[in-house]
Every structure is written in structure tokens, then in C-alpha cells.
Write a protein that holds these residues in place. Structure first.
Motif, PDB file in Angstrom:
ATOM      1  N   VAL A  75       0.864  -1.183   0.000  1.00 17.82           N
ATOM      2  CA  VAL A  75       0.000   0.000   0.000  1.00 17.82           C
ATOM      3  C   VAL A  75       0.902   1.236   0.000  1.00 17.82           C
ATOM      4  O   VAL A  75       1.714   1.417   0.910  1.00 17.82           O
ATOM      5  CB  VAL A  75      -0.940   0.035   1.212  1.00 17.82           C
ATOM      6  N   ILE A  76       0.753   2.077  -1.015  1.00 16.77           N
ATOM      7  CA  ILE A  76       1.511   3.320  -1.124  1.00 16.77           C
ATOM      8  C   ILE A  76       0.538   4.482  -0.958  1.00 16.77           C
ATOM      9  O   ILE A  76      -0.409   4.622  -1.736  1.00 16.77           O
ATOM     10  CB  ILE A  76       2.220   3.448  -2.489  1.00 16.77           C
ATOM     11  N   SER A  77       0.753   5.299   0.066  1.00 22.26           N
ATOM     12  CA  SER A  77      -0.100   6.465   0.317  1.00 22.26           C
ATOM     13  C   SER A  77       0.747   7.723   0.192  1.00 22.26           C
ATOM     14  O   SER A  77       1.870   7.776   0.700  1.00 22.26           O
ATOM     15  CB  SER A  77      -0.711   6.398   1.719  1.00 22.26           C
ATOM     16  N   ASP A  78       0.206   8.748  -0.474  1.00 24.09           N
ATOM     17  CA  ASP A  78       0.948  10.002  -0.614  1.00 24.09           C
ATOM     18  C   ASP A  78       0.007  11.185  -0.452  1.00 24.09           C
ATOM     19  O   ASP A  78      -1.216  11.030  -0.385  1.00 24.09           O
ATOM     20  CB  ASP A  78       1.675  10.057  -1.970  1.00 24.09           C
ATOM     21  N   ASP A  79       0.578  12.380  -0.375  1.00 20.36           N
ATOM     22  CA  ASP A  79      -0.200  13.618  -0.252  1.00 20.36           C
ATOM     23  C   ASP A  79       0.017  14.510  -1.475  1.00 20.36           C
ATOM     24  O   ASP A  79       0.045  15.731  -1.365  1.00 20.36           O
ATOM     25  CB  ASP A  79       0.179  14.366   1.029  1.00 20.36           C
ATOM     26  N   GLY A  80       0.181  13.858  -2.635  1.00 18.69           N
ATOM     27  CA  GLY A  80       0.388  14.597  -3.878  1.00 18.69           C
ATOM     28  C   GLY A  80      -0.893  15.235  -4.382  1.00 18.69           C
ATOM     29  O   GLY A  80      -1.909  15.301  -3.688  1.00 18.69           O
ATOM     30  N   HIS A  81      -0.848  15.717  -5.646  1.00 17.71           N
ATOM     31  CA  HIS A  81      -2.001  16.465  -6.172  1.00 17.71           C
ATOM     32  C   HIS A  81      -3.167  15.578  -6.601  1.00 17.71           C
ATOM     33  O   HIS A  81      -4.242  16.079  -6.939  1.00 17.71           O
ATOM     34  CB  HIS A  81      -1.565  17.358  -7.343  1.00 17.71           C
ATOM     35  N   GLY A  82      -3.002  14.246  -6.591  1.00 13.41           N
ATOM     36  CA  GLY A  82      -4.122  13.377  -6.900  1.00 13.41           C
ATOM     37  C   GLY A  82      -4.553  13.454  -8.357  1.00 13.41           C
ATOM     38  O   GLY A  82      -3.962  14.157  -9.179  1.00 13.41           O
ATOM     39  N   MET A  83      -5.649  12.747  -8.683  1.00 15.15           N
ATOM     40  CA  MET A  83      -6.142  12.685 -10.064  1.00 15.15           C
ATOM     41  C   MET A  83      -7.662  12.738 -10.097  1.00 15.15           C
ATOM     42  O   MET A  83      -8.334  12.297  -9.155  1.00 15.15           O
ATOM     43  CB  MET A  83      -5.678  11.385 -10.749  1.00 15.15           C
ATOM     44  N   GLY A  84      -8.180  13.248 -11.198  1.00 15.46           N
ATOM     45  CA  GLY A  84      -9.603  13.159 -11.473  1.00 15.46           C
ATOM     46  C   GLY A  84      -9.936  11.806 -12.071  1.00 15.46           C
ATOM     47  O   GLY A  84      -9.046  10.986 -12.345  1.00 15.46           O
ATOM     48  N   ARG A  85     -11.222  11.560 -12.318  1.00 15.43           N
ATOM     49  CA  ARG A  85     -11.648  10.241 -12.784  1.00 15.43           C
ATOM     50  C   ARG A  85     -11.064   9.901 -14.151  1.00 15.43           C
ATOM     51  O   ARG A  85     -10.623   8.773 -14.385  1.00 15.43           O
ATOM     52  CB  ARG A  85     -13.167  10.174 -12.818  1.00 15.43           C
ATOM     53  N   GLN A  86     -11.034  10.857 -15.060  1.00 13.86           N
ATOM     54  CA  GLN A  86     -10.522  10.568 -16.398  1.00 13.86           C
ATOM     55  C   GLN A  86      -9.048  10.174 -16.355  1.00 13.86           C
ATOM     56  O   GLN A  86      -8.642   9.191 -16.980  1.00 13.86           O
ATOM     57  CB  GLN A  86     -10.706  11.785 -17.311  1.00 13.86           C
ATOM     58  N   ASP A  87      -8.261  10.923 -15.582  1.00 16.41           N
ATOM     59  CA  ASP A  87      -6.840  10.587 -15.480  1.00 16.41           C
ATOM     60  C   ASP A  87      -6.630   9.269 -14.744  1.00 16.41           C
ATOM     61  O   ASP A  87      -5.701   8.510 -15.062  1.00 16.41           O
ATOM     62  CB  ASP A  87      -6.085  11.699 -14.753  1.00 16.41           C
ATOM     63  N   ALA A  88      -7.485   8.972 -13.750  1.00 18.33           N
ATOM     64  CA  ALA A  88      -7.354   7.726 -13.000  1.00 18.33           C
ATOM     65  C   ALA A  88      -7.547   6.512 -13.902  1.00 18.33           C
ATOM     66  O   ALA A  88      -6.919   5.471 -13.705  1.00 18.33           O
ATOM     67  CB  ALA A  88      -8.349   7.699 -11.848  1.00 18.33           C
ATOM     68  N   LEU A  89      -8.412   6.642 -14.903  1.00 15.22           N
ATOM     69  CA  LEU A  89      -8.609   5.548 -15.857  1.00 15.22           C
ATOM     70  C   LEU A  89      -7.514   5.517 -16.912  1.00 15.22           C
ATOM     71  O   LEU A  89      -7.010   4.450 -17.279  1.00 15.22           O
ATOM     72  CB  LEU A  89      -9.972   5.693 -16.530  1.00 15.22           C
ATOM     73  N   LEU A  90      -7.097   6.684 -17.386  1.00 16.77           N
ATOM     74  CA  LEU A  90      -6.067   6.733 -18.426  1.00 16.77           C
ATOM     75  C   LEU A  90      -4.719   6.221 -17.926  1.00 16.77           C
ATOM     76  O   LEU A  90      -3.964   5.608 -18.687  1.00 16.77           O
ATOM     77  CB  LEU A  90      -5.905   8.164 -18.941  1.00 16.77           C
ATOM     78  N   CYS A  91      -4.400   6.449 -16.651  1.00 15.58           N
ATOM     79  CA  CYS A  91      -3.082   6.044 -16.154  1.00 15.58           C
ATOM     80  C   CYS A  91      -2.901   4.537 -16.160  1.00 15.58           C
ATOM     81  O   CYS A  91      -1.775   4.042 -16.051  1.00 15.58           O
ATOM     82  CB  CYS A  91      -2.845   6.606 -14.755  1.00 15.58           C
ATOM     83  N   LEU A  92      -4.023   3.784 -16.295  1.00 15.02           N
ATOM     84  CA  LEU A  92      -3.936   2.327 -16.335  1.00 15.02           C
ATOM     85  C   LEU A  92      -3.877   1.784 -17.755  1.00 15.02           C
ATOM     86  O   LEU A  92      -3.899   0.569 -17.957  1.00 15.02           O
ATOM     87  CB  LEU A  92      -5.131   1.722 -15.594  1.00 15.02           C
ATOM     88  N   GLU A  93      -3.806   2.661 -18.735  1.00 16.04           N
ATOM     89  CA  GLU A  93      -3.623   2.241 -20.120  1.00 16.04           C
ATOM     90  C   GLU A  93      -2.158   2.353 -20.490  1.00 16.04           C
ATOM     91  O   GLU A  93      -1.454   3.265 -20.052  1.00 16.04           O
ATOM     92  CB  GLU A  93      -4.474   3.111 -21.054  1.00 16.04           C
ATOM     93  N   ARG A  94      -1.684   1.432 -21.307  1.00 21.43           N
ATOM     94  CA  ARG A  94      -0.267   1.421 -21.683  1.00 21.43           C
ATOM     95  C   ARG A  94       0.084   2.675 -22.469  1.00 21.43           C
ATOM     96  O   ARG A  94      -0.661   3.142 -23.310  1.00 21.43           O
ATOM     97  CB  ARG A  94       0.065   0.190 -22.536  1.00 21.43           C
ATOM     98  N   HIS A  95       1.264   3.203 -22.146  1.00 18.56           N
ATOM     99  CA  HIS A  95       1.836   4.372 -22.817  1.00 18.56           C
ATOM    100  C   HIS A  95       0.963   5.607 -22.648  1.00 18.56           C
ATOM    101  O   HIS A  95       0.972   6.491 -23.510  1.00 18.56           O
ATOM    102  CB  HIS A  95       2.070   4.084 -24.309  1.00 18.56           C
ATOM    103  N   ALA A  96       0.228   5.666 -21.536  1.00 19.76           N
ATOM    104  CA  ALA A  96      -0.501   6.887 -21.181  1.00 19.76           C
ATOM    105  C   ALA A  96       0.260   7.551 -20.041  1.00 19.76           C
ATOM    106  O   ALA A  96       0.467   6.950 -18.987  1.00 19.76           O
ATOM    107  CB  ALA A  96      -1.931   6.548 -20.753  1.00 19.76           C
ATOM    108  N   THR A  97       0.697   8.778 -20.243  1.00 20.63           N
ATOM    109  CA  THR A  97       1.521   9.467 -19.253  1.00 20.63           C
ATOM    110  C   THR A  97       1.291  10.968 -19.319  1.00 20.63           C
ATOM    111  O   THR A  97       0.917  11.500 -20.373  1.00 20.63           O
ATOM    112  CB  THR A  97       3.023   9.161 -19.465  1.00 20.63           C
ATOM    113  N   SER A  98       1.523  11.631 -18.206  1.00 19.44           N
ATOM    114  CA  SER A  98       1.400  13.087 -18.153  1.00 19.44           C
ATOM    115  C   SER A  98       2.757  13.763 -18.312  1.00 19.44           C
ATOM    116  O   SER A  98       2.847  14.992 -18.272  1.00 19.44           O
ATOM    117  CB  SER A  98       0.783  13.514 -16.810  1.00 19.44           C
TER     118      SER A  98
END
Length: 599
Positions: free
Chosen positions: A56-79
Motif C-alpha cells: 500500500v503506497i499512500s501520498d499527499d500529492g495532487h491526486g487525479m480526477g476520474r478521467q486521469d485515473a482511468l487513463l493512467c492504467l492504459e499502456r503508454h498513457a503518461t502526463s
């Protein structure tokens, strides 16, 4: 029928996981780096079963919205990357967009995140690469990523995993590497609810992070280094040659604050230390090499652990110069403060005398004296001296770094004359020679022989009136718990006393006055791994630690009678086993040569 077919996305992700996700430590590394890229200032890592059961990794970063939360699980999707030229200016840890989908393909993965000030958070669940399941979740600060049952659906990979303790050590090392590069971030790692590594943010003093990560005993030995060249900056800290390790695992190099393993960098560091360390010992170094992003290629290794420099020779030369400059300045000898300090002045004077006598001896044997220059700096290194043909080398001249065994009766024939610089004993040797001894190394050699003898007798811990309770860091406590059999073999009686505390009930003769906490922490690092034979070979490093600690206090307070007794012991000592401080005879100089040069 076509023989070539496109692979499914699920199979592609599992193949990618084979490169990116090697073990639980790889998962922790990738996810913690994502937290840092998200601007986190606090990162918490909770583990179960060495990381194979749960991460379990917990952080206090800027977080993500729903669209980014889904995109980050697709290959070669990055910010972090938009076009090819962005590779030349990368400042982030990740950039390929492969880690999260690869991890989700070989585990039961859950992502809980929210943007700042969001009213509703997002939870995304992926099981073994299946389509993601999305649901509303309570809003939170930052992101929590949970990885359960790692490699449960890839049994071929799972069978190559080691025991939980081994995998846990790899995880701890992965976090330490990242923590060393980011002292401005707080880290908390726990396993089974017990703290494993804890270090609050310390941006003002990175040596606090080094001590927290690598052991408190290294703190007084750390010295800053700095070298600036066109387009290259080398900073960090190195440990004095008095603090050494049996392997090169204490060498940490970072390129643009990314941990890398580069043979050229390690080789440059080792060359810088080669004149200062005894054979078989390695330095502790934490170096940061900053170069222009376009001058380094970070896209040459699946786990980004290797890089390629456009000017590798320039980088290696800068690293070598940074190390050598600090070592030649000999900061561990102390520097004179603005106000006159007689003891420190004497130490500097002793050091200058030693360098002069060494050069004089080289000149006497026909070696050309180098012309003095402004670049010359004091050095405690001893290099092999040239010996004229037909003349046998004296003790300490043929192999000065190893201090090979002296002729019979050599030490007993020495006549002590006084103390130099509050540390070195000056003696008159046989045949009209000036001999300078390091009493710590001498006493360490004698005690090492005593501990070897006790080990051979195999009597185990002896009853003792000695007793104390010591609270230790979690890694040291874990190592001592698993090494109680080895400790008993060495003559220690150590029992757990609750939590990370231990009751030290007996120590081998000669260690009664040693600092118990420092001794146990050093032994925890020196104990052999489970399954090692508990003989003189398997326990060699632990014996060296014991000898060094036994010599720390008494060496500086030897009376004339004690010194003479010690010299007698040295005549019967075996000089083949290596000590942490192996140079007993610091200098041996013919008095006739001094007289000739004084005319």
C-alpha cells in the motif's frame, strides 16, 4: 492462414510486467516515484508478506480526477511526455506510461484518488489485467495505491521469488535509494504494522537522511564533496577512509536525482579511494551528478537503472576529481578553527611530518621528489615505495596497505619515546630507525587474535556481571534476532527485551567498556546471512567489528607498561587476517637518513 497475429492487450501487459516488475521492490520503486512526480511531501509504504501479499503506497500529492485515473492504467498513457523532444528535457522519474498497467496485469490492483477540493473521489479496481471497475469513493488528499497477491496469475514468475525476508530487504533498499535522493520528502515504511524505515524531511541537512538510511554510526564520518565543471556538477557526501564496508553496496550514485548503476561512476569512485583503503574494503559514498538533461539518455534500461552520457569521460573525470580533492584535504583529521587549538595544531603538524618523512625516504632510495605545487594537499595514503635491488624491504614498505608480518621480535625491540599529535606513538627501532605506531591499529590486531582464539575454543558466552538494555533501529533489531546463534558463538548473550530493545547480558572479554548500542548496530551489519558456517571465515567481518570496538577507548589511554605489553603481544600475533585498521606501523624511517638531510 496467417502465422502472425497481434498480441492481446492483456498479454502485452503481462510481457511488459516481466521487464518492469521484477519483484515487490520494483513495484514499490515505480509507485513511490509516481508519488514524487505528483509533488508529494510525505510517502507511506505499508507491506505484508515481504510485499508479495500486500503493498500500500499512500501520498499527499495532487491526486487525479476520474478521467486521469482511468487513463493512467492504459499502456503508454503518461502526463510527463508529449513529443520526442521532451525526452531531452525530462525532469520526472517516470515517462513511459508502462508501470501501472504492468503492475495491474499481475496483481489485484486498487487506486483511490481525488483532485484537491474535490467533493467525490475515485476508486478503480483491476484484477489481473481485467477491465477496470470504477466507483465513487470518499474524497482524500493525494492517492492510495494497493497491490495485493503480486504475481498470483503468473506462477512462473512467482516461483522465482525469494523468502519474504529477502524480498523485504530489496524493498527497503529501493526506498532508501529514493529517500537519499529526496531529503525534502518524509518517508515511512512499515511491515506487518511495525516500522521498518522512518525518516522525516530534512532538506537543510542531507546527512541526517544518510544516517537514517545507512546507519547512525556513519554520521561523524561524512564529509561534503563538490566539483563544478562546464555542464557537470558533482555534490554529495563521502565517508572518511576510517569507515569502510566489505562490499560496494555503500556506493550510491544519482544522475539528475535518479539512482543509477554505472560501472564507470563506481570505477571512478574506487580509483579515488584506492590509495586510502586496505585491500578488500569499499567506501561509503552518496554522490549526485547533475548534467544537462540533453547530455544524458535515461531511456536505455527497462527499470531506468542505467543511463548513457554524451560525454562519459568528462563525467567520470569530474567524479574522480571530487573524491580525490576531498580525500587529499584529509578533513577527517580536523581543520584548525579561527582560535588557536593546540591539540588540532599538533595533529596537523604530525600529519605534515609524516608526509615529509615519506618523501624523504623516497628520495633516499633514489625516487625523484616531485616538485611542490599549489595543488599539493595533505594525504594519509601510503603507496608502495621503490626498493633498490639487493635490499630486502623493511616491514611496512613492501605491502604498506596490508602491513604484512614483521620480523621475529620486531615490536619487542622498539623503545617508546613519546606521543605525537595526541594519537601516534613514536619509537626508536632496532638498527637506528624512527618508527611511528598507530596504537588503535595495534590494539585492534591484538584483540582480533584474542577473539579468534575464543572462537576456536568455542566456550560460548561466559557468565558476566555486565548487563544493559539497548534500544536499536528496526533493521538492526531484525538482524540481531535472526543472528542470535552467531552472537552466542562469538561470546555474546543477547535476548529480545520487547519491541526493538535487547538485553545485553554478557560480552566477550575486552568489550566491557565498548559502547553497547554502537557495538550491536555494527554487529547487526556484520553478521553473516542464515546458513553460513559459523567459523572464523563466516564470522570474519563480525570479528573485525569486535576488535575495532575493543580498541576504541583503551588505545588512546595506554600507559608505558601497557604499550610495552601490547608490543609483546604483537610479536606473537598473526598478521594474515585483515583488520578494519590494518596499518600498525604508520612510518619506518632510518635515523641516519634524517641526520644526512639535516646537514
Amino acid at each position: 492462414m496467417a502465422r502472425i497475429a497481434r498480441l492481446s492487450d492483456d498479454l502485452i501487459n503481462k510481457i511488459a510486467a516481466g521487464e518492469v516488475v521484477e519483484r515487490p521492490a520494483s513495484v514499490v520503486k515505480e509507485l513511490v516515484e509516481n508519488s514524487l512526480d505528483a509533488g508529494s511531501r510525505t510517502v507511506q509504504v505499508a507491506l505484508e508478506g515481504g510485499g508479495l501479499q500486500r503493498i500500500v503506497i499512500s501520498d499527499d500529492g495532487h491526486g487525479m480526477g476520474r478521467q486521469d485515473a482511468l487513463l493512467c492504467l492504459e499502456r503508454h498513457a503518461t502526463s510527463k511526455l508529449r513529443q520526442l523532444d521532451d525526452l531531452q528535457t525530462l525532469a520526472s522519474k517516470g515517462f513511459r506510461g508502462e508501470a501501472l498497467p504492468a503492475i495491474a496485469a499481475v496483481s489485484r490492483f486498487t487506486l483511490h484518488t481525488a483532485e484537491p477540493d474535490a467533493q467525490v473521489g475515485t476508486r478503480v479496481t483491476v484484477e489481473g489485467g481485467s477491465p477496470p471497475q470504477v466507483e465513487d469513493a470518499p474524497p482524500r488528499v493525494g492517492t492510495v495505491m494497493t497491490v495485493e497477491d503480486l504475481f498470483y496469475n503468473t506462477p512462473a514468475r512467482l516461483k522465482f521469488m525469494r523468502r519474504g525476508e529477502t524480498e523485504l530487504k530489496h524493498v527497503e533498499e529501493a526506498v532508501i535509494r529514493i529517500a537519499l535522493a529526496h531529503p525534502e520528502v518524509s518517508f515511512l515504511v512499515e511491515h506487518g504494522g511495525l516500522p521498518l524505515f522512518t525518516s522525516p524531511a530534512c532538506p537543510g541537512d542531507p546527512t541526517e537522511r544518510i544516517a537514517a538510511a545507512l546507519g547512525n554510526d556513519v554520521y561523524p564520518h561524512l564529509f561534503p564533496v563538490e566539483e563544478r565543471r562546464l555542464g557537470i556538477t558533482v555534490t554529495g557526501h563521502i565517508a572518511s577512509p576510517e569507515y569502510t564496508l566489505p562490499t560496494a553496496r555503500g556506493i550510491y550514485t544519482f544522475v539528475n536525482h535518479r539512482y543509477v548503476r554505472d560501472r564507470g561512476l563506481i570505477g571512478a569512485i574506487q580509483r579515488g579511494y584506492q590509495e586510502y583503503l586496505p585491500s578488500g574494503r569499499q567506501p561509503l559514498v552518496v554522490l549526485f551528478i547533475d548534467v544537462e538533461p540533453h547530455a544524458v539518455d535515461v531511456n536505455v534500461h527497462p527499470q531506468k537503472l542505467e543511463v548513457r552520457f554524451s560525454d562519459s569521460r568528462g563525467v567520470y573525470d569530474a567524479v574522480l576529481a571530487a573524491v580525490v580533492r576531498t580525500l587529499r584535504a584529509a578533513p577527517w583529521l580536523g581543520s584548525a578553527p579561527p582560535e588557536f587549538d593546540p591539540q588540532r595544531q599538533a595533529a596537523h603538524y604530525a600529519h605534515a611530518v609524516e608526509r615529509f618523512l615519506t618523501r624523504a625516504q623516497e628520495a633516499a632510495w633514489g625516487a625523484p621528489l616531485p616538485l611542490p605545487s599549489a595543488a599539493d594537499a595533505p594525504s594519509t595514503a601510503t603507496s608502495p615505495l621503490p626498493v633498490p635491488m639487493g635490499r630486502a624491504p623493511a616491514f611496512g614498505q613492501a605491502l604498506p596497505l596490508l602491513n604484512e608480518a614483521p620480523p621475529p621480535g620486531y615490536f619487542a625491540a622498539l623503545r617508546p619515546m613519546g606521543l605525537l599529535g595526541g594519537r601516534f606513538h613514536v619509537c626508536e627501532g632496532p638498527g637506528g630507525t624512527l618508527v611511528v605506531l598507530d596504537p588503535h591499529a595495534a590494539l585492534e590486531r591484538a584483540r582480533l587474535m584474542d577473539f579468534h582464539r575464543l572462537l576456536e575454543e568455542g566456550t560460548g558466552p561466559a557468565p558476566s556481571l555486565f548487563g544493559t538494555t539497548v534500544d536499536l533501529p528496526v533493521p538492526s533489531a531484525r538482524a540481531l534476532t535472526g543472528g542470535r546463534e552467531a552472537l552466542a558463538r562469538l561470546g555474546f548473550d543477547v535476548e529480545p527485551f520487547g519491541g526493538t530493545s535487547f538485553a545485553l547480558k554478557a560480552v566477550p572479554p575486552g568489550l566491557e567498556g565498548a559502547d553497547p548500542r554502537g557495538l550491536l548496530e555494527a554487529l547487526a551489519q556484520a553478521l553473516p546471512p542464515p546458513g553460513t558456517a559459523l567459523d572464523a571465515v563466516g564470522l570474519a567481518e563480525a570479528l573485525r567489528v569486535m576488535a575495532c570496538h575493543a580498541a576504541q577507548g583503551p588505545a588512546s589511554k595506554l600507559t608505558d607498561a601497557q604499550l610495552r605489553a601490547l608490543l609483546g603481544e604483537l610479536d606473537g600475533a598473526d598478521f594474515h587476517p585483515t583488520c578494519r585498521h590494518g596499518t600498525v606501523v604508520v612510518l619506518e624511517m632510518p635515523l641516519l637518513e634524517l641526520e644526512r638531510r639535516a646537514r
